[in-house]
Design a protein around this motif. Structure first.
Motif, PDB file in Angstrom:
ATOM      1  N   ALA A   1       0.830  -1.202   0.000  1.00  0.00           N
ATOM      2  CA  ALA A   1       0.000   0.000   0.000  1.00  0.00           C
ATOM      3  C   ALA A   1       0.868   1.257   0.000  1.00  0.00           C
ATOM      4  N   LEU A   2       1.944   1.233   0.776  1.00  0.00           N
ATOM      5  CA  LEU A   2       2.853   2.382   0.810  1.00  0.00           C
ATOM      6  C   LEU A   2       3.528   2.594  -0.539  1.00  0.00           C
TER       7      LEU A   2
ATOM      8  N   PRO B   1       2.952   7.008  -4.055  1.00  0.00           N
ATOM      9  CA  PRO B   1       3.391   8.019  -5.029  1.00  0.00           C
ATOM     10  C   PRO B   1       2.488   8.091  -6.254  1.00  0.00           C
ATOM     11  N   LEU B   2       1.978   6.938  -6.701  1.00  0.00           N
ATOM     12  CA  LEU B   2       1.053   6.932  -7.833  1.00  0.00           C
ATOM     13  C   LEU B   2      -0.237   7.663  -7.464  1.00  0.00           C
ATOM     14  N   LEU B   3      -0.739   7.393  -6.246  1.00  0.00           N
ATOM     15  CA  LEU B   3      -1.951   8.072  -5.790  1.00  0.00           C
ATOM     16  C   LEU B   3      -1.721   9.576  -5.665  1.00  0.00           C
TER      17      LEU B   3
ATOM     18  N   GLY C   1      -2.722  14.809  -7.333  1.00  0.00           N
ATOM     19  CA  GLY C   1      -2.011  16.077  -7.295  1.00  0.00           C
ATOM     20  C   GLY C   1      -1.730  16.562  -5.887  1.00  0.00           C
ATOM     21  N   ASP C   2      -1.818  15.657  -4.916  1.00  0.00           N
ATOM     22  CA  ASP C   2      -1.600  15.997  -3.503  1.00  0.00           C
ATOM     23  C   ASP C   2      -0.190  15.597  -3.084  1.00  0.00           C
ATOM     24  N   ALA C   3       0.767  16.534  -3.224  1.00  0.00           N
ATOM     25  CA  ALA C   3       2.160  16.242  -2.884  1.00  0.00           C
ATOM     26  C   ALA C   3       2.350  16.068  -1.380  1.00  0.00           C
ATOM     27  N   PHE C   4       1.445  16.647  -0.583  1.00  0.00           N
ATOM     28  CA  PHE C   4       1.564  16.539   0.872  1.00  0.00           C
ATOM     29  C   PHE C   4       1.378  15.105   1.352  1.00  0.00           C
ATOM     30  N   LEU C   5       0.715  14.308   0.526  1.00  0.00           N
ATOM     31  CA  LEU C   5       0.504  12.902   0.860  1.00  0.00           C
ATOM     32  C   LEU C   5       1.835  12.179   1.046  1.00  0.00           C
TER      33      LEU C   5
ATOM     34  N   ASP D   1      14.541  14.903  -4.980  1.00  0.00           N
ATOM     35  CA  ASP D   1      13.221  14.535  -5.492  1.00  0.00           C
ATOM     36  C   ASP D   1      12.449  13.792  -4.409  1.00  0.00           C
ATOM     37  N   ASN D   2      11.262  14.277  -4.071  1.00  0.00           N
ATOM     38  CA  ASN D   2      10.475  13.694  -2.985  1.00  0.00           C
ATOM     39  C   ASN D   2      10.103  12.234  -3.256  1.00  0.00           C
ATOM     40  N   ARG D   3       9.866  11.899  -4.505  1.00  0.00           N
ATOM     41  CA  ARG D   3       9.484  10.518  -4.813  1.00  0.00           C
ATOM     42  C   ARG D   3      10.656   9.570  -4.569  1.00  0.00           C
ATOM     43  N   THR D   4      11.852   9.977  -4.975  1.00  0.00           N
ATOM     44  CA  THR D   4      13.034   9.157  -4.729  1.00  0.00           C
ATOM     45  C   THR D   4      13.284   9.028  -3.232  1.00  0.00           C
ATOM     46  N   MET D   5      13.151  10.152  -2.517  1.00  0.00           N
ATOM     47  CA  MET D   5      13.318  10.142  -1.061  1.00  0.00           C
ATOM     48  C   MET D   5      12.313   9.186  -0.420  1.00  0.00           C
TER      49      MET D   5
END
Length: 332
Positions: A31-32, A36-38, A43-47, A173-177
């Motif tokens: 689920a985690l 990033p896909l969700l 468009g909710d980067a705070f997620l 990059d937040n996604r990589t992090m």
């Protein structure tokens, strides 16, 4: 006589529980991984920010569960190791050492040495005396960081940028992090699972249930408890390294006794003596904090009521509910 011969039925039950806990953790990790896909779709980067915070504190809660849930060692200074990891990043960064791997290695070594010294002293006490001595050591580190005026003292220290990995600024990059934090969480879970399933883990659980009985069959609790204490401190320091990079800021507040109390709440909320439980507990704690804080500054009052109801509904916490859902029991 070996720990494997003490209670075969109990160990068989634990193996079943390990499988159910592993499946529950796999579901949570899957689920985690999809978050990033969700976040991209909504468009909710705070997620991603909230999810990274959940995973970082899940690592710290897992490390605490090694000594609290499996060793019956209530540490009220565990947040000190988070602070050690965070300040390792800040201090090394100030001296031009920006590589995450080097910072992590230094944090683990320093935290491990601190845990070795303080654990060797603290483990000679029992019960409330152990709680108080861990609190004292934690507060010592807390006030030490407040005195570091070069790093902001009580106001904290802002990092100029996130750490690099082999010279590359991939964590910018937040996604990589996010995936780096997820990988560390999975690795922490697998390490804890391996330790608890091993002979070492069986002896540690034996000392939790009856230290006198373990001594009677030839196992001294002290070296096993100290080893677990050092490992727990080192893993919590990794959480501190990640936390410093995630928020790009370090503060003495990371290692306050209140933060240690919150880690204990996460473990209790998720279920002590489990592996999936601390992850669930950290998620519930952080999400409730975010949700309740939107309604009032006094969100801890509402959280306390929810925690009370949870404990009354299930003595094993959220983790116990999850494990019962998948057909397991308590000792996973």
């Amino acid at each position: 006589m070996s720990p494997a011969n003490i209670a075969p039925a109990h160990l068989a039950e634990s193996r079943v529980s390990f499988r159910s806990a592993g499946f529950a953790a796999l579901v949570m990790f899957a689920a985690l991984a999809l978050l990033p896909l969700l976040a991209a779709v909504t468009g909710d980067a705070f997620l991603l920010v909230v999810a990274m915070r959940v995973m970082i504190f899940a690592i710290a809660a897992l490390s605490l569960d090694l000594i609290l849930g499996y060793g019956a060692l209530v540490s009220f200074g565990h947040a000190a190791y988070i602070g050690i990891g965070a300040y390792a990043v800040a201090i090394l960064n100030a001296y031009g050492v920006n590589d995450l791997l080097v910072q992590s290695a230094v944090a683990v070594v320093v935290a491990g040495l601190f845990a070795l010294v303080t654990g060797a002293i603290g483990l000679r006490t029992r019960g409330v005396y152990f709680i108080m001595i861990t609190l004292a050591f934690g507060q010592m580190v807390y006030f030490l960081t407040i005195s570091l005026s070069a790093f902001g003292g009580d106001d904290g220290y802002t990092l100029p940028a996130r750490s690099t990995v082999l010279g590359h600024a991939v964590l910018a990059d937040n996604r990589t992090m996010f995936y780096v934090v997820l990988a560390v969480l999975v690795a922490t879970f697998l390490l804890a699972r391996t330790l608890i399933a091993s002979r070492f883990g069986r002896v540690l659980r034996g000392t939790r249930d009856s230290a006198v009985r373990m001594q009677a069959i030839g196992f001294s609790p002290f070296p096993y408890q100290l080893t677990a204490y050092v490992i727990a401190g080192a893993l919590a320091a990794l959480a501190g390294v990640l936390l410093a990079n995630q928020v790009e800021f370090v503060s003495p507040a990371y290692m306050s006794w209140q933060r240690s109390g919150e880690l204990i709440v996460m473990v209790v909320l998720g279920g002590m003596g489990t592996l999936a439980g601390p992850i669930a507990g950290a998620a519930v704690f952080i999400l409730l904090e975010e949700w309740l804080a939107a309604f009032s500054h006094h969100w801890k009052l509402g959280f306390g009521l929810i925690l009370l109801l949870t404990v009354l509904a299930s003595k094993d916490g959220v983790g116990g509910l999850v494990k019962r859902l998948f057909g397991g029991s308590r000792h996973g």
